[in-house]
Write a protein that holds these residues in place. Structure first.
Motif, short mmCIF file in Angstrom:
data_model
loop_
_atom_site.label_atom_id
_atom_site.label_comp_id
_atom_site.label_asym_id
_atom_site.label_seq_id
_atom_site.Cartn_x
_atom_site.Cartn_y
_atom_site.Cartn_z
N CYS A 132 0.85 -1.18 0.00
CA CYS A 132 0.00 0.00 0.00
C CYS A 132 0.89 1.24 0.00
O CYS A 132 1.87 1.29 0.73
CB CYS A 132 -0.89 0.00 1.24
SG CYS A 132 -1.79 1.53 1.46
N ASN A 175 0.26 3.99 1.29
CA ASN A 175 0.10 4.75 2.53
C ASN A 175 0.52 4.00 3.77
O ASN A 175 0.74 4.58 4.81
CB ASN A 175 -1.37 5.15 2.74
CG ASN A 175 -1.97 5.77 1.51
OD1 ASN A 175 -1.34 6.59 0.86
ND2 ASN A 175 -3.18 5.36 1.17
N CYS A 176 0.55 2.67 3.68
CA CYS A 176 0.79 1.88 4.87
C CYS A 176 1.92 0.90 4.59
O CYS A 176 2.15 0.53 3.46
CB CYS A 176 -0.45 1.08 5.26
SG CYS A 176 -1.95 2.07 5.30
N CYS A 215 -6.07 -2.37 0.45
CA CYS A 215 -5.37 -2.27 1.73
C CYS A 215 -6.39 -2.40 2.86
O CYS A 215 -7.38 -1.68 2.89
CB CYS A 215 -4.64 -0.93 1.87
SG CYS A 215 -3.98 -0.69 3.52
N CYS A 246 -6.19 1.13 5.34
CA CYS A 246 -6.65 2.47 5.00
C CYS A 246 -7.70 2.44 3.91
O CYS A 246 -8.28 3.46 3.56
CB CYS A 246 -5.48 3.35 4.58
SG CYS A 246 -4.83 2.94 2.96
N PHE A 292 -7.27 1.83 0.75
CA PHE A 292 -6.74 2.11 -0.60
C PHE A 292 -7.02 0.92 -1.51
O PHE A 292 -6.91 -0.23 -1.11
CB PHE A 292 -5.23 2.34 -0.50
CG PHE A 292 -4.53 2.45 -1.84
CD1 PHE A 292 -4.47 3.67 -2.50
CD2 PHE A 292 -3.98 1.32 -2.44
CE1 PHE A 292 -3.84 3.77 -3.73
CE2 PHE A 292 -3.36 1.42 -3.68
CZ PHE A 292 -3.29 2.64 -4.32
ZN LIG Z 1 -3.15 1.39 3.32
#
Ligand SMILES: [Zn+2]
Ligand SMILES: Nc1ncnc2c1ncn2[C@@H]1O[C@H](COP(=O)(O)OP(=O)(O)OP(=O)(O)O)[C@@H](O)[C@H]1O
Ligand SMILES: [Zn+2]
Length: 803
Positions: free
Chosen positions: A517, A519-520, A535, A538, A540
């Protein structure tokens, strides 16, 4: 007593206390502690909870309560006290504790409206005046979506209009339209004779009401009399009938018929377990029992009979069951025994249904609640017993504020009602079992299965060996042959895929890239259903790439085994087998869980394939084989409880086989057959596992020898995250006892979620009377930054999940 202490719905440090409000004259006899009220707070209206009444206040200028939101207290004294306890115990705001005790439907919703200031209406431009018409306010939405937003903004600035937040009551009681006669039978007769003969339908309706005086739902009336609603209307306008909206409960189980079940004659073991519980019930004494009974040993029957004694005494019982085993089969066992006296609370219900079940309890229409974690707050007032089945389940701990454990809340409530608590499990947590050994809890044991059969025989299959001998399928030779055998005999199999920590990720076979991901710090999970990667932290999502984004190779594919993939393979190797698959995808629709289980129970399938959700509560006579496809996936999680959780899960799922006449068998497939939690779960030897695991916990300073607190710090900036965690670690190290251990700062196992970095500090201690105070000081120190949400600090006392 015309002043009320109120906790307002503004979860912040500065507002985490009681505020005094004056009670308006007309509400003086009405407002009581435990009611919700609407109060002005700063420029807006907020919801609040009245916690007490008093004659005078230390403050001179008090504002008035606007209005009550309830006409009777929704929290009794005991629950108000419990909120104070919870606030301390979970280190949360008072308002969060109060809200946690109520169904979501009772949480306030706010709406923004623009009001005309009465004496300034004339100053408004004509166009705005027409907008308001004869009314007084407009909703924020109307304004924003209308054409005159900027004009309105100007008038707001001039002070000719005001922006107000109102508390909206979300409670929607469900009603049904009913019809009732307003006249007596004789009067109806008279009316009938005065009607013309052509009005045949009206005559029929009148006839019906001459014979029936009870109100009848409109729909039903139209059916039985075969008339139309316009006929009804005309009799209503003539004053013969009346229409009313009658309140009804949304009953999720309304279409179900429950046959009355009778108590079994208890076995000696069961009777010996029940006796000390009943003694406490009869003497109104508090105690905590640990009912340690192997799978299929008849724990539920002990619960049922203990509850029966409580009802007989005129008291109430809370029966807690983990969310995933709150199956219709479980509910049925309680409804069959106690019928209408049972309310059910779980997350599968709609907000309205939950609210209705809560009201049944509140109005004392039921005596028993069967429910998941939040049922521990059921608003009973004569509590006589609390039972927590499968007490080892991690879902009894709430993982968001307030972070409470249902077991602790249950014990706290049971103390105030002087009543017993029963914790039941075939695989108790080490914490509870250690307490039972020390006689803090009273140990009750059921060592034999009901059917007097031995526990099912377990085979462990080493999957590395299978690979070496050339078997590349996900089924070992042994499991496959047993599956075939059951198919021929017409017996049923449960297949479990232990998915946690091991869902399907996407990897390039040429360069080894795993798609993460953005973001993560965690890999995306592949969802075959719509061919996307998602994900789980979050949300995504992204389409599956056709070539590797790194090396452009086409050999990019998903790895890991999902239930869908197992199902496909099953249809290949056993085309004649009828398979029911149960996982999040097939059970997301309301009622589907139940439908699938019923179908399996009725023998409409040979194999029930699923994730953890099938490990519990199933009690079907025809299941003689349980297969675990991958036993070790949970073992490698960075969590000191991973062995314990693996042992519990394997024992639970094995317990589904051979519960009735037919003997059962279990096949466990693993890549680490030598691991003690797998070996010992195959032997079903809890006591040996307990000794072994306790030894490890003692050496590594983990519970139950030490208490653990996990502090997680997160921020968008990595340096900031690290430095705050470091300061916290130093602060605590310098203040705690020498034999306490403060570990950190280290990156959390999932080191980034939604673009926020995560670091943690772990505290292990035996005795720290001032710990809560130190932690509160820390939170206060960072209060400004956390209030703006740049910095997040979460403190988990006794964490169940270490990620
Ligand atoms: Zn994420
Ligand atoms: N005294 C009894 N006489 C006859 N049958 C009984 C008796 N007690 C329980 N049973 C039956 O034995 C079976 C197993 O009991 P039960 O499901 O209560 O066990 P359990 O210990 O709660 O199981 P698990 O923890 O594995 O879910 C059930 O079908 C139940 O109806
Ligand atoms: Zn690649």
């Amino acid at each position: 007593m015309d002043i009320a202490s109120v906790i307002v719905d503004v979860p912040a440090k500065q507002t985490d206390r009681e505020f005094d409000y004056r009670i308006p004259e007309k509400w003086k006899q009405v407002i009581m502690p435990g009611m919700r009220v609407i109060v002005p707070f700063g420029p807006r209206m907020v919801q609040g909870f009245v916690t007490g009444l008093k004659g005078n206040s230390d403050f001179s200028k008090l504002r008035y309560i606007k209005e009550p939101m309830d006409l009777e207290p929704i929290l009794n004294d005991e629950l108000l006290q419990l909120a104070n306890w919870l606030t301390k115990e979970a280190m949360c705001f008072k308002i969060s504790a109060l809200q946690a005790m109520l169904p979501a439907a009772m949480k306030a919703k706010y709406e923004k409206v623009i009001n005309v200031i009465e004496d300034k209406k004339d100053r408004l431009p004509p166009i705005i005046q027409t907008l308001f018409g004869r009314g007084h306010s407009l909703s924020w939405k109307e304004v924003i979506e209308g054409e005159h937003a900027s004009l309105i903004q100007k008038e707001l600035q001039h002070g000719n209009l005001e922006l107000v937040y109102n508390v909206k009551n979300r409670l929607n009681k469900k009603t049904v339209r009913v019809i009732q006669a307003l006249l007596s039978s004789d009067e109806l007769k008279e009316m009938a004779s005065s009607l013309s003969a052509q009005a045949k339908k009206q005559q029929e309706l009148l006839q019906y009401f001459m014979e029936h005086h009870e109100p009848i739902p409109l729909k039903e009336l139209l059916e039985v009399t075969n008339t139309s609603s316009s006929t009804v209307k005309s009799l209503v306008s003539k004053g013969a009938l009346t229409e009313l909206d009658q309140e009804i409960y949304r009953d999720p189980y309304e279409n179900r018929v429950f046959e009355q079940s009778n108590p079994f004659t208890l076995t000696d073991e069961q009777a010996a377990a029940l006796a000390p519980i009943q003694e406490k019930i009869h003497h109104d004494e508090h105690d905590v029992f640990l009912l340690y009974g192997v799978t299929g040993s008849g724990k539920t029957e002990v619960y049922l009979q203990a509850i029966a004694s409580v009802i007989e005494k005129g008291e109430e019982a809370i029966m807690m069951v983990p969310e995933i085993s709150l199956t219709p089969q479980t509910v049925k066992r309680f409804k069959e025994r106690f019928g209408e006296q049972v309310a059910v609370m779980h997350s599968g219900l709609s907000v309205g249904e939950k609210y209705d079940e809560w009201r049944k309890i509140h109005r004392k229409e039921v005596k028993v609640v069967v429910g998941a974690r939040s049922a521990v707050f059921a608003p009973f007032e004569n509590l006589g017993l609390v039972i927590i089945d499968e007490e080892h389940e991690a879902s009894y701990k709430q993982e968001e504020t307030p972070r409470y454990h249902a077991r602790d809340v249950a014990i706290e409530r049971a103390k105030s009602y002087k009543c017993p608590v029963i914790l039941g499990s075939a695989t108790p947590t080490l914490e509870s079992f250690a307490r039972a050994k020390k006689d803090v809890y009273k140990l009750l044991t059921l060592s034999r299965r009901m059917n007097e059969n031995p526990l099912p025989a377990v085979d462990i299959v080493d999957m590395r060996e299978e690979l070496r001998t050339g078997n590349r399928s996900m089924f070992s030779e042994l499991l496959f042959s047993k599956l075939k055998d059951r198919l021929e005999k017409g017996q049923q199999t449960v297949l479990m895929l232990n998915k946690r920590g091991h869902s399907s990720f996407v990897m390039c076979r040429s360069c080894g890239l795993v798609i993460n991901c953005p973001n993560c710090d965690i890999s995306l999970t592949y969802h075959r259903f719509n061919d996307i990667m998602k994900c789980h932290y979050c949300g995504f999502e992204e389409g599956m790439p056709s070539v590797c984004p790194e090396c452009e190779s086409e050999h990019i594919r998903f790895f890991g085994t999902g239930t869908q993939k197992v199902e496909e393979e099953l249809t290949k190797i056993l085309p004649e087998a009828r398979v029911i698959r149960m996982d999040v995808d097939t059970t997301s629709k309301k009622g589907s869980h139940e439908r699938l289980l019923n179908a399996f129970g009725e023998g409409k399938a040979d194999i029930l394939l699923g994730t953890q959700m099938i490990a519990k509560g199933l009690d079907f006579p025809n299941i003689t084989l349980v297969g675990v496809l991958s036993a070790d996936t949970m073992l490698h999680l960075p969590d000191f409880r991973s062995s314990e959780k693996t042992f519990q899960l394997l024992t639970q799922v094995s317990g589904r086989a051979g519960r009735h006449q037919l003997p059962g068998e279990v096949v466990i497939q693993t890549y680490t057959p030598e691991h003690y939690s797998i070996e010992l779960s195959a032997l079903q030897d809890y006591d040996a596992f307990y000794e072994r695991e306790m030894d490890l916990r003692r050496k590594s300073h983990y519970p139950p020898y030490y208490y653990v607190v996990l502090i997680t710090v997160s921020h968008e900036d990595l340096m900031k995250t690290v430095s705050v965690t470091e300061k916290i670690t130093n602060y605590l190290s310098s203040r705690l006892n020498r034999d306490s251990i403060v570990l950190g700062p280290v990156a959390s196992p999932i080191s980034r979620i939604n673009n926020r970095y995560r670091y943690q500090c772990l505290i292990k201690y035996k005795r720290e009377p001032d710990l809560n105070r130190h932690l509160r000081t820390l939170l206060e120190h960072y209060q400004k930054e956390t209030a703006q949400n740049h910095l997040q600090i979460s403190i988990d006392l006794n964490p169940q999940i270490m990620m």
